[in-house]
Structure formats: C-alpha cells, structure tokens
Design a protein around this motif. Structure first.
Motif, PDB file in Angstrom:
ATOM      1  N   ALA A   1       0.814  -1.223   0.000  1.00  0.00           N
ATOM      2  CA  ALA A   1       0.000   0.000   0.000  1.00  0.00           C
ATOM      3  C   ALA A   1       0.845   1.271   0.000  1.00  0.00           C
ATOM      4  O   ALA A   1       0.333   2.349   0.296  1.00  0.00           O
ATOM      5  N   ARG A   2       2.102   1.148  -0.336  1.00  0.00           N
ATOM      6  CA  ARG A   2       2.970   2.321  -0.317  1.00  0.00           C
ATOM      7  C   ARG A   2       2.568   3.321  -1.403  1.00  0.00           C
ATOM      8  O   ARG A   2       2.574   4.546  -1.156  1.00  0.00           O
TER       9      ARG A   2
ATOM     10  N   SER B   1      -0.442   3.516  -2.755  1.00  0.00           N
ATOM     11  CA  SER B   1      -1.748   4.050  -2.354  1.00  0.00           C
ATOM     12  C   SER B   1      -1.572   5.259  -1.438  1.00  0.00           C
ATOM     13  O   SER B   1      -2.308   6.245  -1.518  1.00  0.00           O
ATOM     14  N   LEU B   2      -0.573   5.160  -0.578  1.00  0.00           N
ATOM     15  CA  LEU B   2      -0.268   6.266   0.339  1.00  0.00           C
ATOM     16  C   LEU B   2       0.129   7.514  -0.445  1.00  0.00           C
ATOM     17  O   LEU B   2      -0.274   8.627  -0.111  1.00  0.00           O
ATOM     18  N   GLU B   3       0.907   7.303  -1.520  1.00  0.00           N
ATOM     19  CA  GLU B   3       1.315   8.424  -2.368  1.00  0.00           C
ATOM     20  C   GLU B   3       0.094   9.093  -3.005  1.00  0.00           C
ATOM     21  O   GLU B   3       0.079  10.294  -3.224  1.00  0.00           O
TER      22      GLU B   3
ATOM     23  N   GLY C   1      -2.719   9.353  -1.591  1.00  0.00           N
ATOM     24  CA  GLY C   1      -3.589   9.868  -0.539  1.00  0.00           C
ATOM     25  C   GLY C   1      -4.824   9.016  -0.338  1.00  0.00           C
ATOM     26  O   GLY C   1      -5.879   9.502   0.071  1.00  0.00           O
ATOM     27  N   VAL C   2      -4.691   7.722  -0.610  1.00  0.00           N
ATOM     28  CA  VAL C   2      -5.839   6.814  -0.489  1.00  0.00           C
ATOM     29  C   VAL C   2      -6.109   6.547   0.990  1.00  0.00           C
ATOM     30  O   VAL C   2      -5.186   6.296   1.760  1.00  0.00           O
TER      31      VAL C   2
ATOM     32  N   ILE D   1      -3.795   1.758   7.840  1.00  0.00           N
ATOM     33  CA  ILE D   1      -3.253   2.968   7.218  1.00  0.00           C
ATOM     34  C   ILE D   1      -2.415   3.769   8.210  1.00  0.00           C
ATOM     35  O   ILE D   1      -1.430   4.404   7.836  1.00  0.00           O
TER      36      ILE D   1
ATOM     37  N   ASP E   1       0.862   2.179   8.218  1.00  0.00           N
ATOM     38  CA  ASP E   1       1.588   2.567   7.004  1.00  0.00           C
ATOM     39  C   ASP E   1       2.183   3.958   7.156  1.00  0.00           C
ATOM     40  O   ASP E   1       3.320   4.205   6.765  1.00  0.00           O
ATOM     41  N   LEU E   2       1.397   4.868   7.728  1.00  0.00           N
ATOM     42  CA  LEU E   2       1.874   6.239   7.890  1.00  0.00           C
ATOM     43  C   LEU E   2       2.986   6.324   8.928  1.00  0.00           C
ATOM     44  O   LEU E   2       3.933   7.098   8.767  1.00  0.00           O
TER      45      LEU E   2
ATOM     46  N   LEU F   1       5.950   5.258   7.189  1.00  0.00           N
ATOM     47  CA  LEU F   1       6.361   6.309   6.262  1.00  0.00           C
ATOM     48  C   LEU F   1       7.117   7.405   7.002  1.00  0.00           C
ATOM     49  O   LEU F   1       8.175   7.870   6.545  1.00  0.00           O
TER      50      LEU F   1
ATOM     51  N   PHE G   1       5.358  16.319   3.933  1.00  0.00           N
ATOM     52  CA  PHE G   1       5.235  15.184   3.014  1.00  0.00           C
ATOM     53  C   PHE G   1       3.856  14.542   3.156  1.00  0.00           C
ATOM     54  O   PHE G   1       3.178  14.245   2.165  1.00  0.00           O
TER      55      PHE G   1
ATOM     56  N   ARG H   1      -0.041  14.855   0.680  1.00  0.00           N
ATOM     57  CA  ARG H   1      -0.859  13.748   0.181  1.00  0.00           C
ATOM     58  C   ARG H   1      -2.252  13.694   0.789  1.00  0.00           C
ATOM     59  O   ARG H   1      -3.216  13.335   0.119  1.00  0.00           O
ATOM     60  N   TYR H   2      -2.341  14.040   2.061  1.00  0.00           N
ATOM     61  CA  TYR H   2      -3.632  13.911   2.739  1.00  0.00           C
ATOM     62  C   TYR H   2      -4.256  15.240   3.144  1.00  0.00           C
ATOM     63  O   TYR H   2      -5.339  15.266   3.716  1.00  0.00           O
TER      64      TYR H   2
END
Lengths: 182, 224
Positions: free
Chosen positions: A132-133, A135-137, A139-140, B64, B67-68, B71, B88, B92-93
C-alpha cells in the motif's frame, strides 16, 4: 442602545440559522460529507512504478503511462466487497474507451488474479501495491477509490467509495467529458 | 464521600497516564536510533489517522495508521527534518491530517471565534453591570411619593377604611405602614387587609418610570 441589545442576538441567531440551512441543503457538500477533501486535486499524479500482479494479467504501470490521454485510476482489492459492487460501472468506463488503470491494493497476487478472471478484467493495466505504499502516495484512505487524471497527468477528480450508477452518470462521466475537452 | 472522590480522582489520573503510555506502535516498527524514534513518536502524535479521524496515527491500530507510521520513520531515516516529514504527509492527505490545525485564512474562524465570543460576552457583561450600578446609585427602590400622591393615597385609604366594619385598628396598622415606607413587617392585625383592598388601578404617581419627568401636579390637575 437598549433596542440594539435585543436586535444583535436575534440577528446573530438568524445568520447562524441561515448558514446552517445553506450547509444542510448544499447537495454537493452532502455528497462529500464525512469525506476528507483530497489534497491532490489539481496536482500532478505522484511518481510511482507498480509491478505486474501476475503474468496472466496485463500490467505493471508507472506515472509516465498516465500522460497523453485522460485516464481513470481505480484502487481495488479482491477482498473488498464494494469493489465488486462497482465493478460493472468501472467496466462501463473502460467500454466507453477510457483507459482504466487498477491499483491492486494490499492483495495476494493469486486472489487478485482469480478475482479478475471471474469478474472480468476491464483494466488497461493492473499494478500490484502489496504494501500500500503507492496508495499512500495517492492519498488513499480506503478502497475503493477512483481518480481521474487528465492528459497532462494532473489529478482532476477523486471519488471515495464505490462508483455507483448515480456517481457514474452525474459526476464521473461529466468530469471525464470535461477533462477530455481539456 | 471525600474518600470516594479522592479515589476516583486517583483512578482517573492513573487511567489517563495509562492510556497515554499505551500506543499502537508495534515492536517491528520501532527504529533502532532512540532519538529518531522519539522524533517519530512526536510527529505521529500530531498526525491524524485518516480513517479513525480523532485518533493520532500513534494511537491507532488501523492499517493505514501503521503505514503512515512506517512512512514517517522512513522519511526520518532518509534524513528529513520534522517539518519536511509533516509536509510530506500533508501534501498527500491535506491539512486534515494535522490534529492541530494551522493558523491560516480558512481556519481564522476556528482560532479566533472563541476569543472573539469571550470578548463579546465580557463586554455585554460589563455593560450590564454598569447599567445595574447606575440604576442602583440612582436609588434602587421606587421614588418616594410626592405630597400630592401621598394625599391622594391617604384619601383612598380612608375610603377603603370607611367601607370596612368599625374597628379602627386596621386603619391604623395600614397607615402606620405607609408612613414608615413599608419598612416594618405588617402588624399583627394588619396582614389580610393590607394587600387586599387595591381595586383602583388608576392610582397616580406610578413610581416605576424614573425617566418620565411629568410633575405629579400636572397629572393631578388633569385627572380631577
């Protein structure tokens, strides 16, 4: 002075009611209520390169593939039930001649391959995003999500959740036509 | 009761510190470098988990959020400053991921609204207090009766007293009270009668309106 003391609170209250009513009746806003506004609209698609899911599935694609024509990017997974629900509508977009790219989100390659074999593969290319890297880019925040990228590689629209009949007819297709006109 | 409250307070603070320490960071995520890890934890505490909405990614068990967190650590290891890492993620968000909203035009209302309302309320309160004090300084109670009003009231009392059965005590009690400006509690025999006979609502010299500067005389002559 004394009259002002009465008038001001009433005026403030009336203004507040007006703002609330207008927010409540704003259908565009209601559609996106509880949705996170995307920071990526009108920004270039992020840089990425995704590998193929399986040799039998056309794919592997990268940022450069999205330039030169209007395209749709659909984030999906075989374990995601709403993805199955929207699959016929995603297929309709592909049948209209628009290249649809699939980001296979956090999925097992065998499961994704089997899912595409069973339900049909409308995607021009599918990329495996196992961790999911990417997807993170993009903004999912969850699956499914669908993006429209114009010919310049700029993200012009994001749809969160399944693409329903209504969303397809009233939002996605008009946005696609608009993007194609340039 | 006090003991109960104290133990509740202790439990509550203990619970708070406990939840403060419990977090979602898994052992495999933790960075080897303790300073980097500490920075990662500080950044994570300020970033919203986008699917849970009111938890930080440091708190959330959502995928998620994990994941963050990874990141954030990846960027730190790559040598980013704290601001660069946050930027960063924001790129994206959006600002939405910031648990502490930035001070910018679309958040002016959010940041300035409460202080503004506090000032408005404080101003209204001071105005009210001033008005109250002014009225108090001008004499809180009704204005004293003018001689004309007093005479008219006496006549009225006489008329009422005349219509009550003989026994002048009532009349006396009533009069005494009026003379004392209702300072004393009603006499033993007076009560029932004091407030009852008041059928005439056109008693002149209404003391409720200090603004009106009509002299009692002019009113009296016009009435009679």
């Amino acid at each position: 002075m004394r009259r002002l003391v009465v008038i001001i609170p009433v005026a403030v209250f009336a203004a507040l009611v007006g703002v609330m009513v207008s927010l409540l009746t704003d259908s565009e806003r209601n559609d996106n209520l509880s949705r996170i506004p995307s920071a990526l609209i009108d920004k270039p698609a992020p840089g990425f390169a995704l590998p193929q899911v399986d040799p039998s599935v056309p794919g592997g694609f990268a940022t450069e593939d999205l330039k030169g024509q209007v395209s749709v990017i659909n984030v999906f997974a075989s374990w995601c039930v709403p993805c199955l629900a929207e699959h016929p509508n995603i297929t309709r977009i592909a049948e209209a001649g628009i290249p649809v790219y699939g980001i296979n989100h956090r999925d097992a390659p065998e499961a994704a391959t089997e899912w595409l074999r069973r339900h049909g593969n409308p995607y021009t290319a599918v990329g495996a995003d196992a961790d999911a890297r990417v997807s993170l880019e993009w903004g999912v925040t969850g699956v499914p999500e669908t993006f429209i990228v114009n010919a310049d590689g700029i993200i012009v629209y994001k749809h969160v959740g399944p693409v329903t009949e209504d969303a397809l007819e009233n939002r996605i297709l008009p946005k696609l036509r608009e993007a194609e006109r340039g | 009761m006090r003991l109960l409250l104290a133990s509740l307070a202790i439990l509550f603070t203990a619970g708070l510190t406990l939840t403060d320490r419990v977090n979602a960071v898994q052992p495999d995520e933790v960075l080897a470098d303790p300073t980097l890890e500490a920075r990662a934890r500080d950044i994570s505490a300020e970033l919203r988990c986008v699917v849970c909405q009111n938890q930080s990614i440091d708190d959330s068990d959502a995928e998620i959020a994990r994941d963050l967190r990874l990141l954030v650590r990846e960027r730190l290891v790559a040598g980013d400053s704290d601001e660069e890492v946050v930027d960063f993620v924001v790129a994206r968000y959006g600002d939405f991921v910031l648990l502490r909203p930035p001070f910018q035009p679309n958040t002016y209302m959010l940041w300035l609204g409460p202080p503004f309302m506090a000032v408005v309320i404080a101003t209204l309160f001071v105005l009210f207090l001033r008005g109250y004090q002014r009225r108090r300084a001008a004499g809180l109670g009704p204005e004293p009766l003018s001689p004309n009003d007093r005479a008219e009231l006496d006549a009225l009392v006489d008329r009422i007293a005349a219509s009550t059965p003989p026994g002048s005590e009532v009349k006396h009690g009533f009069r005494a009270e009026l003379a004392d400006g209702l300072q004393h509690p009603p006499g033993q025999d007076a009560p029932g009668d004091v407030h009852e006979p008041d059928p005439e609502d056109d008693v002149p010299g209404n003391p409720g309106s200090p603004e009106s500067d009509d002299t009692p005389d002019s009113r009296d002559t016009s009435r009679s």
